[in-house]
Design a protein around this motif. Structure first.
Motif, short mmCIF file in Angstrom:
data_model
loop_
_atom_site.label_atom_id
_atom_site.label_comp_id
_atom_site.label_asym_id
_atom_site.label_seq_id
_atom_site.Cartn_x
_atom_site.Cartn_y
_atom_site.Cartn_z
N ILE A 15 0.86 -1.20 0.00
CA ILE A 15 0.00 0.00 0.00
C ILE A 15 0.89 1.24 0.00
CG2 ILE A 15 -1.72 1.35 1.28
CD1 ILE A 15 -2.99 -1.14 2.25
N GLY A 16 0.61 2.14 -0.94
CA GLY A 16 1.31 3.42 -0.97
C GLY A 16 0.28 4.54 -1.00
N LEU A 17 0.77 5.76 -0.83
CA LEU A 17 -0.14 6.92 -0.90
C LEU A 17 -0.17 7.48 -2.32
CD1 LEU A 17 -1.88 9.00 0.80
CD2 LEU A 17 0.13 10.49 0.63
N GLY A 18 -1.36 7.58 -2.91
CA GLY A 18 -1.54 8.28 -4.18
C GLY A 18 -1.66 9.77 -3.93
N THR A 19 -1.17 10.58 -4.87
CA THR A 19 -1.20 12.04 -4.63
C THR A 19 -1.79 12.85 -5.78
OG1 THR A 19 1.03 12.41 -5.51
CG2 THR A 19 0.87 11.87 -3.15
N TRP A 20 -2.48 12.17 -6.69
CA TRP A 20 -3.12 12.92 -7.79
C TRP A 20 -4.16 13.88 -7.20
CZ3 TRP A 20 -7.77 10.98 -11.03
CH2 TRP A 20 -8.01 11.87 -12.08
N GLN A 21 -4.18 15.08 -7.71
CA GLN A 21 -5.15 16.12 -7.31
C GLN A 21 -4.92 16.64 -5.89
OE1 GLN A 21 -8.71 13.80 -8.26
NE2 GLN A 21 -9.08 15.12 -10.03
N ILE A 22 -3.74 16.33 -5.31
CA ILE A 22 -3.42 16.96 -4.02
C ILE A 22 -2.38 18.04 -4.30
CG2 ILE A 22 -2.90 16.62 -1.60
CD1 ILE A 22 -3.21 13.69 -1.83
N LYS A 23 -2.76 19.26 -4.06
CA LYS A 23 -1.91 20.39 -4.44
C LYS A 23 -1.30 21.08 -3.22
CE LYS A 23 -2.88 20.47 -8.89
NZ LYS A 23 -1.86 20.00 -9.82
N GLY A 24 -0.19 21.76 -3.46
CA GLY A 24 0.41 22.67 -2.48
C GLY A 24 0.62 22.03 -1.13
N GLU A 25 0.30 22.79 -0.08
CA GLU A 25 0.57 22.33 1.28
C GLU A 25 -0.26 21.10 1.64
OE1 GLU A 25 3.20 23.36 3.42
OE2 GLU A 25 3.57 23.92 1.36
N ASP A 26 -1.39 20.90 0.98
CA ASP A 26 -2.17 19.68 1.22
C ASP A 26 -1.32 18.44 0.89
OD1 ASP A 26 -4.38 21.03 2.05
OD2 ASP A 26 -5.52 20.78 0.18
N ALA A 27 -0.52 18.55 -0.18
CA ALA A 27 0.33 17.42 -0.57
C ALA A 27 1.40 17.19 0.50
CB ALA A 27 0.97 17.67 -1.93
N TYR A 28 1.98 18.29 0.97
CA TYR A 28 2.99 18.17 2.04
C TYR A 28 2.38 17.47 3.25
CZ TYR A 28 6.30 19.44 5.69
OH TYR A 28 7.18 19.40 6.74
N ARG A 29 1.21 17.96 3.68
CA ARG A 29 0.57 17.41 4.89
C ARG A 29 0.18 15.94 4.70
NH1 ARG A 29 -1.43 22.75 5.55
NH2 ARG A 29 -3.08 22.38 4.06
N ALA A 30 -0.37 15.62 3.53
CA ALA A 30 -0.81 14.23 3.30
C ALA A 30 0.38 13.27 3.34
CB ALA A 30 -1.54 14.12 1.96
N VAL A 31 1.49 13.68 2.73
CA VAL A 31 2.66 12.78 2.71
C VAL A 31 3.25 12.64 4.11
CG1 VAL A 31 5.00 12.45 1.78
CG2 VAL A 31 3.15 13.22 0.27
#
Ligand SMILES: NC(=O)c1ccc[n+]([C@@H]2O[C@H](COP(=O)([O-])OP(=O)(O)OC[C@H]3O[C@@H](n4cnc5c(N)ncnc54)[C@H](OP(=O)(O)O)[C@@H]3O)[C@@H](O)[C@H]2O)c1
Length: 268
Positions: A15-31
């Protein structure tokens, strides 16, 4: 043509994290959130416009680089832009090399597709990417690349979920030693589908966990995307869910049902 030095076969975390459509700081936070929850694979792409945020999150996590499996992709429109794309991806991600570099989509012209693939293999030979693969390719397109270059893609990342279940596709990849990786695992059918709800109820799990565990039961690694910390953790916990043979068969049947709807034109 020079033979390629090697044909690396990476072992993808399930299982990995997908990041399509996650922009800007949201991408930082999600990762950051995913890495804290235990994920060790992140899937991004030049097209997603978030490689810099993904790279910063990896660096700030303090986790050793060699503990994290990092995939990025290049959506080429014609041969020629590979060098710039790879250099920019590596720079934005802040790494020496990526673990898996995917051709995001096939080019229509087989000769052009092969030219790009040869470039990807060269990047693997040079150690700039640990493994080269493809995405959204048919088995025929993969066979054409393999025959002409002598090296099969390590991975084919395709849309794969219960509504699209196709045992022949799974077997075709397995027979060739190619990892079939599922993108968009949660998109079809809807998570409130009665079959998923019933299995979830029986197993004391959520429908999303049931869907992800179904992929894993078929030996298909997944990269679900979420921006919500509780869902990021929920999805990762699917690693601990075991479905029965009967559960799996019930979910498999959703694929046949959806296929017959497609065939009759009743779905869209
Ligand atoms: N190679 C390609 O061409 C390609 C194409 C598409 C995708 N991908 C990759 O595959 C990844 C996953 O695919 P995807 O983003 O299309 O779709 P997905 O991961 O199957 O589904 C994402 C959707 O499900 C929601 N979700 C996530 N976890 C949930 C949960 N536990 N319960 C309820 N809803 C949940 C998300 O909403 P929230 O974010 O609001 O939670 C989002 O709306 C992408 O992010 C990308 O990395 C690759």
């Amino acid at each position: 043509m020079m033979p390629h030095a090697h044909a690396p076969r990476p072992v993808l975390p399930a299982i990995g994290l997908g990041t399509w459509q996650i922009k800007g700081e949201d991408a930082y936070r999600a990762v950051r959130c995913a890495l804290e929850a235990g994920y060790r694979q992140i899937d991004t792409a030049r097209l997603y416009g978030n490689e810099a945020q993904v790279g910063r999150a990896l660096a700030d996590s303090g986790i050793d680089r060699d503990q994290i499996f990092l995939t990025t992709k290049y959506a080429q429109y014609r041969p020629g832009g590979e060098e710039r794309a790879l250099s920019e991806s590596i720079e934005k991600l802040g790494v020496d090399r990526v673990d898996l570099w995917l051709m995001h989509f096939p080019l229509k012209d087989p000769a052009e597709n092969l030219a790009v693939w040869e470039w990807f293999l060269g990047a693997a030979d040079a150690g700039r990417v640990a493994a080269a693969g493809v995405s959204n390719h048919s088995i025929e397109q993969i066979d054409a690349l393999t025959t002409a270059s002598g090296v099969a893609p390590a991975v084919n990342q395709v849309k794969f979920n219960p509504a699209r279940y196709d045992p022949d596709l799974v077997a075709a990849h397995r027979d060739r030693g190619i990892t079939l990786q599922a993108h968009s695992p949660l998109r079809q059918p809807r998570l409130d589908h009665p079959t998923l709800a019933a299995v979830a109820e029986r197993r004391g799990a959520t429908p999303a966990q049931v869907v992800l565990a179904w992929h894993l039961a078929h030996g298909v690694p997944v990269i679900p995307k979420s921006v919500h910390p509780e869902r990021i953790a929920e999805n990762y916990a699917a690693l601990g869910l075991r479905l029965t043979t009967a559960d799996i068969a019930e979910i498999d049947a959703l694929g046949r049902h959806e296929s017959s709807l497609h065939a009759s034109g009743g779905q869209h």
